[in-house]
Design a protein around this motif. Structure first.
Motif, PDB file in Angstrom:
ATOM      1  N   UNK A  96      -9.304  24.228  -1.582  1.00  0.00           N
ATOM      2  CA  UNK A  96     -10.132  23.122  -2.042  1.00  0.00           C
ATOM      3  C   UNK A  96     -10.385  22.153  -0.908  1.00  0.00           C
ATOM      4  N   UNK A  97     -10.375  20.871  -1.229  1.00  0.00           N
ATOM      5  CA  UNK A  97     -10.591  19.828  -0.232  1.00  0.00           C
ATOM      6  C   UNK A  97      -9.365  18.927  -0.158  1.00  0.00           C
ATOM      7  N   UNK A  98      -9.178  18.300   0.980  1.00  0.00           N
ATOM      8  CA  UNK A  98      -8.091  17.347   1.176  1.00  0.00           C
ATOM      9  C   UNK A  98      -8.446  16.041   0.462  1.00  0.00           C
ATOM     10  N   UNK A  99      -7.515  15.521  -0.326  1.00  0.00           N
ATOM     11  CA  UNK A  99      -7.740  14.289  -1.075  1.00  0.00           C
ATOM     12  C   UNK A  99      -6.750  13.236  -0.592  1.00  0.00           C
TER      13      UNK A  99
ATOM     14  N   UNK B  54       0.843  -1.191   0.000  1.00  0.00           N
ATOM     15  CA  UNK B  54       0.000   0.000   0.000  1.00  0.00           C
ATOM     16  C   UNK B  54       0.875   1.236   0.000  1.00  0.00           C
ATOM     17  N   UNK B  55       0.644   2.124  -0.959  1.00  0.00           N
ATOM     18  CA  UNK B  55       1.339   3.404  -1.050  1.00  0.00           C
ATOM     19  C   UNK B  55       0.319   4.490  -0.733  1.00  0.00           C
ATOM     20  N   UNK B  56       0.565   5.277   0.310  1.00  0.00           N
ATOM     21  CA  UNK B  56      -0.436   6.222   0.798  1.00  0.00           C
ATOM     22  C   UNK B  56       0.123   7.634   0.819  1.00  0.00           C
ATOM     23  N   UNK B  57      -0.704   8.591   0.368  1.00  0.00           N
ATOM     24  CA  UNK B  57      -0.297   9.998   0.411  1.00  0.00           C
ATOM     25  C   UNK B  57      -1.544  10.859   0.282  1.00  0.00           C
ATOM     26  N   UNK B  58      -1.400  12.143   0.586  1.00  0.00           N
ATOM     27  CA  UNK B  58      -2.515  13.069   0.472  1.00  0.00           C
ATOM     28  C   UNK B  58      -2.109  14.249  -0.398  1.00  0.00           C
TER      29      UNK B  58
ATOM     30  N   UNK C 125     -11.198  20.767   4.791  1.00  0.00           N
ATOM     31  CA  UNK C 125     -10.039  21.211   5.564  1.00  0.00           C
ATOM     32  C   UNK C 125      -8.853  20.285   5.392  1.00  0.00           C
ATOM     33  N   UNK C 126      -8.011  20.212   6.411  1.00  0.00           N
ATOM     34  CA  UNK C 126      -6.807  19.397   6.356  1.00  0.00           C
ATOM     35  C   UNK C 126      -6.674  18.567   7.632  1.00  0.00           C
ATOM     36  N   UNK C 127      -7.375  17.423   7.713  1.00  0.00           N
ATOM     37  CA  UNK C 127      -7.230  16.570   8.891  1.00  0.00           C
ATOM     38  C   UNK C 127      -5.807  16.027   8.988  1.00  0.00           C
ATOM     39  N   UNK C 128      -5.404  15.685  10.195  1.00  0.00           N
ATOM     40  CA  UNK C 128      -4.056  15.193  10.450  1.00  0.00           C
ATOM     41  C   UNK C 128      -3.834  13.870   9.715  1.00  0.00           C
TER      42      UNK C 128
ATOM     43  N   UNK D 185       6.636  11.256   6.096  1.00  0.00           N
ATOM     44  CA  UNK D 185       6.773  11.556   7.523  1.00  0.00           C
ATOM     45  C   UNK D 185       5.492  12.082   8.151  1.00  0.00           C
ATOM     46  N   UNK D 186       4.598  12.631   7.331  1.00  0.00           N
ATOM     47  CA  UNK D 186       3.365  13.181   7.868  1.00  0.00           C
ATOM     48  C   UNK D 186       2.495  12.155   8.560  1.00  0.00           C
ATOM     49  N   UNK D 187       2.652  10.883   8.227  1.00  0.00           N
ATOM     50  CA  UNK D 187       1.841   9.819   8.815  1.00  0.00           C
ATOM     51  C   UNK D 187       2.524   9.169  10.024  1.00  0.00           C
TER      52      UNK D 187
END
Length: 436
Positions: free
Chosen positions: A285-288, A141-145, A306-309, A336-338
């Motif tokens: 916009x919105x967080x994706x 799984x590769x995860x990013x926002x 918004x921008x949830x953690x 690192x954000x996660x």
């Protein structure tokens, strides 16, 4: 009333005459997409016994998908159906009705009828078919926002107040009320503001004084309306203008950071989102939130106001990934954000390995694959935003952004499948399973 099945609109002779390239991607996709399964999921959105017979669901779904595959507007996609035989074939539109097949507004009506749930059904059926045919692997799984930008003009405090008068003018016209403010004075002040950028707070204060008085009168008119559609439709505008009034007062008091700041009266769900990249520093916009597998298929896609953690999004996204794939990946890659002790413990309990921004997270045997996957994630995000329509939503509100995301996710995965299909990276057994 709607048809629950469909018939192929073209004869073998028509195909031979009009479609000289049998390897065209639209011919391939026409045989891969599970049309009947999608129709079965969408039929309950219609009354099968009453009303005028609508456009065939087979055609409506195909037109919606080709619009996202080719990045066409509603008007443009109808034009292309009439001019391109391959698109005509993909959408199953026979020659007999080609010139009058559909009006562009029919697509908007179709999306409104289905809503988020119906559009999600389309994406789910396509994804399930690709997964069950073993075209999509579960390896990691590769995860990013990122940010799904809203189609709004760059916001300023004065511009928002000026826009508020436009919104109240629309209400006044619908309610058959004369505007209760001096429009000439508003325009004069707006022109002066645009010519003089040296005193932004002074102009903001002047606009706010006029706006407060107009807002008070607007609230009285709105509350005194008889119950009906206009009162219901104008309530969200009143709520938004009250928020705008409050945040303008905070700005005049010297506050620079206003939580949940309203940035548009056209898209109330849009928010200013700070990015980790240097330019642009802020997007609106919105967080994706996206996750991919190592092949580059988009497994999950979610929109947030918004921008949830990111730390809080890691576990739910991992669970969604598992649920969609019906299995757990061997490893996960994030930035690192996660990173948090809780997420690291969760990952080590459920996965063989995880990279959360630091090479030392992964044993040496997995480091090269994990670091390459991290680089690939940036590439997948860039392709999604710049080539596949995730850069900016043309729909308003979080619901519209979610519909846009779901359609684009389906189109993104179909394009990824075509890349693998034509590069012959898929096994013959998988190819046979894909072709219905």
């Amino acid at each position: 009333m709607i048809a629950q099945t469909f018939q192929d609109a073209f004869s073998p002779q028509w195909l031979k005459t009009h479609l000289p390239d049998p390897t065209n991607e639209l011919i391939t996709l026409r045989h891969i997409i599970p049309w009947q399964a999608i129709i079965d999921r969408l039929v309950p959105f219609y009354n099968t016994q009453k009303g005028r017979t609508g456009q065939p669901l087979r055609t409506m779904v195909a037109v919606s998908l080709i619009a996202r595959l080719r990045q066409f507007s509603d008007r443009r996609v109808i034009k292309e159906i009439k001019e391109n035989r391959y698109i005509q074939y993909f959408c199953n539109v026979p020659d007999a009705i080609l010139k009058t097949c559909m009006h562009p507004t029919t697509l908007s009506t179709f999306r409104k009828r289905l809503g988020i749930q119906g559009i999600t059904f389309i994406e789910e059926e396509v994804f399930t078919h690709l997964r069950d045919a073993h075209a999509i692997e579960t390896d990691m799984m590769l995860q990013d926002s990122t940010v799904l930008e809203s189609s709004i003009i760059y916001p300023t405090d004065v511009r928002l107040l000026y826009k508020a008068f436009d919104k109240m003018a629309i209400f006044a016209k619908q309610a058959q009320i004369e505007p209760w403010w001096d429009q000439a004075q508003i325009k004069k002040l707006w022109r002066a503001h645009n010519l003089d950028g040296s005193k932004p707070l002074a102009y903001l204060c002047a606009f706010h004084l006029l706006f407060e008085a107009a807002l008070e009168t607007f609230a009285e008119y709105q509350q005194n309306l008889p119950d009906g559609s206009l009162k219901t439709q104008s309530q969200p505008l009143l709520d938004a203008l009250l928020i705008l009034d409050e945040q303008t007062q905070l700005k005049l008091e010297g506050q620079t950071h206003i939580p949940g700041r309203l940035v548009s009266l056209d898209d109330l769900d849009a928010r200013p989102i700070q990015k980790g990249k240097r330019h642009p520093k802020t997007e609106f916009g919105t967080m994706l939130q996206l996750s991919f597998n190592r092949q580059g298929f988009m497994i999950t896609a979610e929109n947030f106001i918004g921008k949830p953690d990111d730390k809080k999004l890691y576990a739910p996204t991992l669970e969604r990934f598992r649920k969609r794939m019906g299995a757990s990946p061997s490893g996960a890659v994030t930035d690192l954000g996660y990173r948090s002790p809780k997420n690291l413990r969760l990952s080590h309990e459920d996965l063989d390995w995880v990279l959360m921004g630091e090479r030392s997270d992964v044993e040496e045997a997995h480091q090269e694959a994990a670091l390459k996957a991290r680089s690939a994630t940036e590439g997948f995000i860039a392709v999604a935003k710049n080539l596949r329509g995730f850069g900016q939503s043309l729909y308003r509100g979080l619901e519209g952004a979610t519909i846009w995301t779901s359609l684009n996710q389906c189109a993104y995965n179909l394009k990824k499948l075509l890349q693998l299909y034509h590069s012959e990276l898929l096994s013959e057994q998988t190819r046979m399973a894909l072709r219905l």
